[in-house]
Design a protein around this motif. Structure first.
Motif, PDB file in Angstrom:
ATOM      1  N   SER A   9     -27.069  42.305  27.976  1.00 42.18           N
ATOM      2  CA  SER A   9     -26.003  42.047  27.013  1.00 42.18           C
ATOM      3  C   SER A   9     -25.301  40.748  27.384  1.00 42.18           C
ATOM      4  CB  SER A   9     -25.032  43.231  26.982  1.00 42.18           C
ATOM      5  OG  SER A   9     -24.501  43.451  28.267  1.00 42.18           O
TER       6      SER A   9
ATOM      7  N   LYS B  99     -29.011  34.755  27.146  1.00 36.94           N
ATOM      8  CA  LYS B  99     -29.940  35.900  27.095  1.00 36.94           C
ATOM      9  C   LYS B  99     -31.352  35.458  26.680  1.00 36.94           C
ATOM     10  CE  LYS B  99     -27.439  38.045  24.001  1.00 36.94           C
ATOM     11  NZ  LYS B  99     -26.408  36.986  23.821  1.00 36.94           N
TER      12      LYS B  99
ATOM     13  N   GLU C 254     -32.974  40.544  20.785  1.00 34.15           N
ATOM     14  CA  GLU C 254     -32.172  40.981  19.632  1.00 34.15           C
ATOM     15  C   GLU C 254     -33.057  41.615  18.556  1.00 34.15           C
ATOM     16  OE1 GLU C 254     -28.944  40.831  19.461  1.00 34.15           O
ATOM     17  OE2 GLU C 254     -28.332  39.282  20.860  1.00 34.15           O
TER      18      GLU C 254
ATOM     19  N   THR D  63     -29.539  42.334  23.729  1.00 30.50           N
ATOM     20  CA  THR D  63     -28.862  42.917  22.570  1.00 30.50           C
ATOM     21  C   THR D  63     -27.351  42.764  22.645  1.00 30.50           C
ATOM     22  OG1 THR D  63     -28.640  44.925  21.243  1.00 30.50           O
ATOM     23  CG2 THR D  63     -28.767  45.238  23.624  1.00 30.50           C
ATOM     24  N   HIS D  64     -26.751  42.604  21.472  1.00 32.06           N
ATOM     25  CA  HIS D  64     -25.288  42.636  21.338  1.00 32.06           C
ATOM     26  C   HIS D  64     -24.811  44.046  21.029  1.00 32.06           C
ATOM     27  CE1 HIS D  64     -24.371  38.330  21.101  1.00 32.06           C
ATOM     28  NE2 HIS D  64     -25.457  38.176  20.377  1.00 32.06           N
ATOM     29  N   ASP D  65     -25.775  44.931  20.750  1.00 28.23           N
ATOM     30  CA  ASP D  65     -25.452  46.242  20.191  1.00 28.23           C
ATOM     31  C   ASP D  65     -25.272  47.262  21.312  1.00 28.23           C
ATOM     32  OD1 ASP D  65     -25.587  48.788  19.052  1.00 28.23           O
ATOM     33  OD2 ASP D  65     -26.897  48.113  17.421  1.00 28.23           O
ATOM     34  N   GLU D  66     -24.063  47.737  21.479  1.00 28.09           N
ATOM     35  CA  GLU D  66     -23.749  48.669  22.572  1.00 28.09           C
ATOM     36  C   GLU D  66     -24.544  49.974  22.446  1.00 28.09           C
ATOM     37  OE1 GLU D  66     -22.479  50.006  25.971  1.00 28.09           O
ATOM     38  OE2 GLU D  66     -22.167  47.963  25.289  1.00 28.09           O
TER      39      GLU D  66
ATOM     40  N   ALA E 282     -27.976  49.164  23.774  1.00 25.29           N
ATOM     41  CA  ALA E 282     -27.948  48.971  25.234  1.00 25.29           C
ATOM     42  C   ALA E 282     -27.792  50.301  25.964  1.00 25.29           C
ATOM     43  CB  ALA E 282     -26.819  48.020  25.610  1.00 25.29           C
TER      44      ALA E 282
ATOM     45  N   ARG F 226     -28.529  48.212  33.046  1.00 23.58           N
ATOM     46  CA  ARG F 226     -27.725  47.239  32.310  1.00 23.58           C
ATOM     47  C   ARG F 226     -27.647  45.932  33.088  1.00 23.58           C
ATOM     48  NH1 ARG F 226     -24.362  49.473  28.396  1.00 23.58           N
ATOM     49  NH2 ARG F 226     -24.142  47.278  27.840  1.00 23.58           N
TER      50      ARG F 226
ATOM     51  N   HIS G 237     -25.972  41.911  32.540  1.00 26.38           N
ATOM     52  CA  HIS G 237     -25.003  41.232  31.681  1.00 26.38           C
ATOM     53  C   HIS G 237     -25.017  39.740  31.972  1.00 26.38           C
ATOM     54  CE1 HIS G 237     -21.558  41.132  29.024  1.00 26.38           C
ATOM     55  NE2 HIS G 237     -20.931  40.356  29.890  1.00 26.38           N
TER      56      HIS G 237
END
Ligand SMILES: Nc1ncnc2c1ncn2[C@@H]1O[C@H](COP(=O)(O)OP(=O)(O)OP(=O)(O)O)[C@@H](O)[C@H]1O
Ligand SMILES: [Mg+2]
Length: 223
Positions: A40, A47, A163, A195-198, A201, A207, A209
């Motif tokens: 993320s 990314k 993404e 991904t930006h999508d929590e 993720a 995880r 970052h």
């Protein structure tokens, strides 16, 4: 078993002098067989550049990258590392089966064998009814599933997705992630998803970052 990828102080700077942009700075990480990793980070945090470095598509400007579990070379055997790109990447003049066949042809398969494998990849993802359609004749969610079929057709051991759900509504995004996870499990491949999508993720085990080009592994999302 050897790590599929490992790097130490890996960096990629674009441009020079006052215009230089360090997209990835001093990244140290490793990817083991079977890993499920979410990357993320804000837009522009690096990314895509990190994924391109892992895939061997981008040349580092500093540090070291190795692919011990792939015999040292991310491009050999061809198709061992596959990428779902951030930008739309189906070729508009080719139908779905031809799009999925393309990397197989580029890997040296005969056309009949490439077609057979492409159809098998489409069937695995439940997309066989789209086989003869052109990209303009399918939805965005279907197109993204076809891109995943194309990525898995070469039976990669490392699957990178940049993404993959970025343009999709929540329900379609969840379905596309289902497909990615099922494909990675079927292939016994490691999966890395930027991904930006929590919600996306949260469904991957590990995880990472990115912040201003700096990678933090073992990162925990704030509650
Ligand atoms: N080919 C390039 N030439 C010059 N600068 C680049 C290039 N590719 C990326 N950059 C720059 O590197 C930085 C990181 O870009 P990158 O695309 O890796 O970020 P990202 O986290 O994937 O962003 P997004 O979430 O918007 O996709 C940005 O400042 C970007 O403008
Ligand atoms: Mg990106």
């Amino acid at each position: 078993m050897s790590a599929l990828f490992r790097c130490r102080a890996l960096g990629r700077t674009f441009g020079a002098g006052a215009a230089a942009v360090t997209a990835v700075a001093e990244a140290t990480c490793r990817i083991e067989p079977g890993d499920r990793i979410a990357v993320s980070g804000a837009s522009g945090s690096g990314k895509s550049t990190l994924l391109h470095l892992i895939a061997g598509l981008e040349t580092p400007t500093s540090g070291e990258a190795e692919w011990p579990g792939l015999g040292g070379d991310p491009r050999r055997p061809p198709g061992a590392v596959a990428m779902v790109f951030q930008a739309p990447s189906l070729l508009p003049a080719l139908d779905v089966t031809e799009n999925v066949s393309l990397p197989l042809l580029l890997c040296g398969h005969e056309p009949a064998e490439a077609r057979k494998r492409a159809i098998a990849a489409l069937e695995l993802l439940g997309l066989d009814e789209l086989a003869g359609r052109l990209p303009e004749e399918i939805s965005g969610g279907q197109a993204q599933r076809v891109v995943i079929a194309r990525a898995i057709a070469t039976r990669p051991v490392l699957l990178l997705a940049d993404e993959p759900t970025g343009q999709l509504d929540t329900g379609t995004a969840a379905a596309v992630l289902d497909v990615l996870l099922a494909a990675a499990a079927h292939l016994d491949a490691a999966l890395v998803v930027a991904t930006h999508d929590e919600d996306v993720a949260a469904r991957l085990g590990t995880r990472w970052h990115m912040r201003d080009g700096h990678l933090r592994t073992g990162w925990a999302a704030p509650c």
